[in-house]
Design a protein around this motif. Structure first.
Motif, PDB file in Angstrom:
ATOM      1  N   GLU A 115       0.533  -1.070   0.258  1.00  0.00           N
ATOM      2  CA  GLU A 115       0.088  -0.011  -0.058  1.00  0.00           C
ATOM      3  C   GLU A 115       0.961   1.170  -0.369  1.00  0.00           C
ATOM      4  O   GLU A 115       1.838   1.234   0.896  1.00  0.00           O
ATOM      5  CB  GLU A 115      -0.698  -0.052   1.418  1.00  0.00           C
ATOM      6  N   SER A 116       0.135   1.956  -1.217  1.00  0.00           N
ATOM      7  CA  SER A 116       1.412   3.241  -0.742  1.00  0.00           C
ATOM      8  C   SER A 116      -0.005   4.754  -2.119  1.00  0.00           C
ATOM      9  O   SER A 116      -0.821   3.847  -2.295  1.00  0.00           O
ATOM     10  CB  SER A 116       2.078   3.676  -2.059  1.00  0.00           C
ATOM     11  N   PHE A 117       0.637   5.846  -1.073  1.00  0.00           N
ATOM     12  CA  PHE A 117      -0.003   7.069  -1.259  1.00  0.00           C
ATOM     13  C   PHE A 117       0.012   7.607  -2.595  1.00  0.00           C
ATOM     14  O   PHE A 117       1.463   6.837  -3.281  1.00  0.00           O
ATOM     15  CB  PHE A 117      -0.128   8.415  -0.356  1.00  0.00           C
ATOM     16  N   TYR A 126      -4.799   5.529  -2.772  1.00  0.00           N
ATOM     17  CA  TYR A 126      -3.816   4.501  -2.420  1.00  0.00           C
ATOM     18  C   TYR A 126      -3.719   3.856  -3.589  1.00  0.00           C
ATOM     19  O   TYR A 126      -4.346   3.135  -3.994  1.00  0.00           O
ATOM     20  CB  TYR A 126      -3.956   4.350  -1.258  1.00  0.00           C
ATOM     21  N   SER A 127      -2.492   2.929  -4.253  1.00  0.00           N
ATOM     22  CA  SER A 127      -2.243   2.973  -4.523  1.00  0.00           C
ATOM     23  C   SER A 127      -1.885   1.111  -4.008  1.00  0.00           C
ATOM     24  O   SER A 127      -1.104   1.104  -2.409  1.00  0.00           O
ATOM     25  CB  SER A 127      -0.596   2.146  -5.561  1.00  0.00           C
ATOM     26  N   ILE A 128      -2.913   0.345  -3.753  1.00  0.00           N
ATOM     27  CA  ILE A 128      -2.534  -1.532  -3.015  1.00  0.00           C
ATOM     28  C   ILE A 128      -2.654  -2.188  -3.657  1.00  0.00           C
ATOM     29  O   ILE A 128      -3.080  -2.498  -5.504  1.00  0.00           O
ATOM     30  CB  ILE A 128      -3.867  -1.749  -2.602  1.00  0.00           C
ATOM     31  N   THR A 129      -2.001  -3.867  -3.347  1.00  0.00           N
ATOM     32  CA  THR A 129      -2.126  -4.430  -4.192  1.00  0.00           C
ATOM     33  C   THR A 129      -2.240  -5.876  -2.910  1.00  0.00           C
ATOM     34  O   THR A 129      -2.349  -6.016  -1.600  1.00  0.00           O
ATOM     35  CB  THR A 129      -0.933  -5.053  -4.236  1.00  0.00           C
ATOM     36  N   TYR A 130      -3.142  -7.251  -3.334  1.00  0.00           N
ATOM     37  CA  TYR A 130      -4.584  -7.804  -2.677  1.00  0.00           C
ATOM     38  C   TYR A 130      -3.801  -9.111  -2.997  1.00  0.00           C
ATOM     39  O   TYR A 130      -4.381  -9.249  -4.623  1.00  0.00           O
ATOM     40  CB  TYR A 130      -5.711  -7.054  -2.668  1.00  0.00           C
ATOM     41  N   ARG A 131      -4.109  -9.950  -2.970  1.00  0.00           N
ATOM     42  CA  ARG A 131      -3.707 -11.370  -2.778  1.00  0.00           C
ATOM     43  C   ARG A 131      -5.489 -12.078  -2.178  1.00  0.00           C
ATOM     44  O   ARG A 131      -5.325 -12.253  -0.949  1.00  0.00           O
ATOM     45  CB  ARG A 131      -2.597 -12.268  -2.543  1.00  0.00           C
ATOM     46  N   ALA A 132      -5.474 -13.121  -3.548  1.00  0.00           N
ATOM     47  CA  ALA A 132      -7.267 -14.371  -2.591  1.00  0.00           C
ATOM     48  C   ALA A 132      -6.668 -15.193  -3.743  1.00  0.00           C
ATOM     49  O   ALA A 132      -6.100 -15.014  -4.244  1.00  0.00           O
ATOM     50  CB  ALA A 132      -7.929 -13.425  -2.611  1.00  0.00           C
ATOM     51  N   HIS A 133      -7.576 -16.187  -2.550  1.00  0.00           N
ATOM     52  CA  HIS A 133      -7.133 -17.730  -3.073  1.00  0.00           C
ATOM     53  C   HIS A 133      -8.639 -18.001  -3.335  1.00  0.00           C
ATOM     54  O   HIS A 133      -9.938 -18.022  -2.813  1.00  0.00           O
ATOM     55  CB  HIS A 133      -6.204 -18.310  -1.706  1.00  0.00           C
TER      56      HIS A 133
END
Length: 617
Positions: free
Chosen positions: A510-512, A522-529
């Motif tokens: 996560e970053s502004f 914000y720029s985010i990266t999520y992972r999910a299964h």
């Protein structure tokens, strides 16, 4: 097709994201010629909903991930408890009130504004009219209604609301959206929004115009190219004094009643009503975002990024985590027109020989990074809807192939809501700052789940807003193209993923990014299964022990695991906790002579602990 045949056409519930309430029943102060539920003065087939009744349903709905709440009638302002009902609902989700605005005085508008300012959620008004011409409007809605509605709209605008105008298109001579928009601007609106609806040939629409024709039925082939999740009954339910119905249109159809509780309604809907023909064939949606709006936004995005493929747009770039090692084999022409907000491929855990699909692939940067990681035995698929981007990706694929010494990338034209890939065929799905560009995001997550193999996962980089993006910003096409107007909140993103069936959702970065309209993005990266569960819970002696560091944790299904204490779990839970992202936190003990149930057949009753329904208890 007769009713029995139509009953075989069923729309599954993809996730309950929208809840409607018939708060004033069928009581209305107007008697419109086309009203599909024939509301009017003294009409009480459906009664008023009390504040306590609505509150009870809201409490029941909290676990389903409700994102939108709609209050309708009749005329909701006739309900003496409408202020309290609205206040309660604004604790849970965005609220829209459908009204003819004839009863919205300056004081009423100010009180609603106070409720809106006190809530983190958005309050929207949708005002029904027929025409910006007084005589044309009053022919349908009754003498004097135009002046009263106009004054109500002005009262809403004066306190800062931007009401949506809803108009039913009765014939080809009806007013177009542009005429309404001009009229709204004259009233003081800064961001006019008009939603048009087709005429439904039920209720007074049948009595005063015509019934459905014999050929206006769903074909034997069913929905054709229309995906079930595109229909509102796949994600919405309507509450009236008579129970829970499948949608806001069919409250007078006994076959549309699904029970007395929300839980009883969480099942597929049979398309037995003639009105279903209109929904399927004309894309009718009762929500604020119409299919026409979605198509317009899609075309705007295609045009926006088509131009950005030809002429690089540095202002579209966010800080990303690409390194020279990641991109050394990729031509500069690709790097110049890459507009991501993260590096999902490098965070994806992609291994040699696996298949990765990248959504919104653009000129191909993430696909080309994945191509080197997965190697000659792997496979990479890039999906994009923009011809100019696909052309640039195909052009540079030859150079990447030359530099790597093999070719394992293909590009396909398609949409995120309708991915041209077979079910269960992909190990990993990535996307880089594109989900925010879609108008209808729920089907995107459903499609990602569909194409992933069991055990696969997604890694998505996107833009997230700190709070809900106001409607006025959502209508700004330039901000939409800049990944601002269509941004979800973190809560919305996670809810959509959970409703689609994903588990183990983890924030990787996560970053502004920037601030716009007083909102931080914000720029985010999520992972999910993805893990397809068994049909029933089976307990066969598996125990899991949470190792820490926290005192206790709770998983997505409500199982609590105190640190250091062995807990018996079903085979589904044991398998899931043995996989990423959980396995490093648990010790799993299988019964003597048994092995970890990674590939068990659907569970069956063993006479031990078992829960009803599907999946784990």
């Amino acid at each position: 097709m007769n009713i029995e045949q139509r009953a075989s056409l069923k729309v599954p519930l993809t996730g309950l994201s929208t809840l409607w309430f018939q708060v004033s029943g069928t009581l209305c102060n107007l008697k419109c010629e086309h009203c599909f539920i024939s509301c009017g003065p003294g009409v009480t087939r459906h009664g008023m909903l009390s504040r306590e009744t609505v509150k009870g349903y809201l409490e029941e709905a909290r676990s389903t991930g409700i994102q939108e709440i709609y209050f309708t009638g009749g005329e909701p302002m006739l309900n003496n408890e409408i202020m309290g009902i609205t206040e309660d609902a604004l604790n849970d989700a965005n609220v829209t009130i459908l009204t003819n605005a004839t009863l919205i005085t300056a004081d009423v508008a100010a009180r609603f504004k106070g409720l809106a300012l006190a809530s983190d959620f958005e309050l929207t008004f949708r005002v029904s009219m027929e025409s910006p011409d007084e005589s044309a409007n009053d022919r349908v809605r009754g003498a004097g209604s135009f002046k009263k509605t106009s004054e109500g709209i002005k009262n809403l605008i004066r306190v800062g609301f931007e009401p949506i105008i809803t108009a039913t298109i009765i014939d080809e001579k009806g007013p177009c959206a542009e005429q309404f928009e001009t009229w709204l601007r004259d009233l003081g609106s800064k961001s006019p929004h008009v939603k048009t609806l087709p005429l439904l040939h039920i209720g007074r629409g049948e009595k005063n115009y015509r019934p459905y024709n014999a050929d206006e039925i769903l074909p034997d082939a069913g929905l054709g190219s229309v995906k079930p999740e595109a229909l509102q009954c796949s994600s919405a339910r309507m509450i009236t004094s008579e129970g829970v119905f499948c949608c806001p249109i069919l409250i007078d159809d006994p076959s549309a009643r699904m029970g007395s509780t929300i839980e009883e309604s969480l099942r597929p809907v049979a398309l037995t009503s003639p009105a279903c023909y209109t929904c399927v064939n004309e894309g009718l949606s009762c929500s604020n975002t119409s299919s026409t709006c979605s198509e317009t936004r899609r075309e705007n995005v295609k045009s926006y990024y088509g131009e950005a493929a030809v002429q690089p747009q540095p202002e579209l770039c966010c800080p990303t985590a690409y390194t020279g090692a990641d991109t050394s084999h990729i031509p500069a022409e690709v790097l110049d027109v890459s507009y991501g907000c993260g590096s999902p491929v490098t965070l994806s855990g992609l291994r040699e020989g696996e298949t990765l699909l990248d959504l919104g692939a653009g000129a191909g940067i993430d696909c080309f990074i994945a191509s080197r990681i997965t190697g000659p035995q792997g496979h990479v698929i890039g999906i994009d809807m923009t011809d100019e981007m696909l052309e640039k990706a195909e052009k540079n694929k030859a150079e990447v192939t030359k530099r790597l010494g093999y070719s394992n990338v293909e590009f396909r034209k398609g949409f995120l809501e309708d991915i041209p890939v077979e079910d269960g065929s992909v190990d990993i799905v990535t996307s880089n700052c594109v989900i925010n560009l879609t108008a209808d995001k729920a089907p995107v997550f459903v499609e990602i789940y569909r194409i992933l193999k069991n055990g696969g996962h997604f890694v998505i980089s996107d833009i997230i807003s700190e709070r809900l993006v106001p409607s006025a910003m959502q209508e700004d096409s330039e901000l939409w193209g800049e990944c601002i107007s269509g941004a979800l909140t973190s809560e919305e993103f996670i809810s959509l993923a959970v409703n689609a069936g994903f588990y183990g959702i983890t924030l990787l970065s996560e970053s502004f990014y920037r601030e716009a309209g007083g909102i931080k993005f914000y720029s985010i990266t999520y992972r999910a299964h993805k893990d397809v569960k068994s049909k029933k819970c089976l307990y066969s002696g598996h125990q899991v022990t949470y190792k820490g560091p926290f005192k206790s944790i709770t998983d997505d299904e409500g199982h609590e695991f105190p640190r250091g204490l062995a807990i018996e779990v079903c085979t589904d839970t044991a398998k899931r906790l043995s996989l990423p992202p959980y396995r490093e936190f648990f010790t799993i003990t299988a019964p003597a002579g048994d092995t970890m149930p990674a590939d068990k057949e659907p569970c069956t009753d063993t006479g031990k602990k078992e829960s009803g329904g599907s999946g784990c208890c």
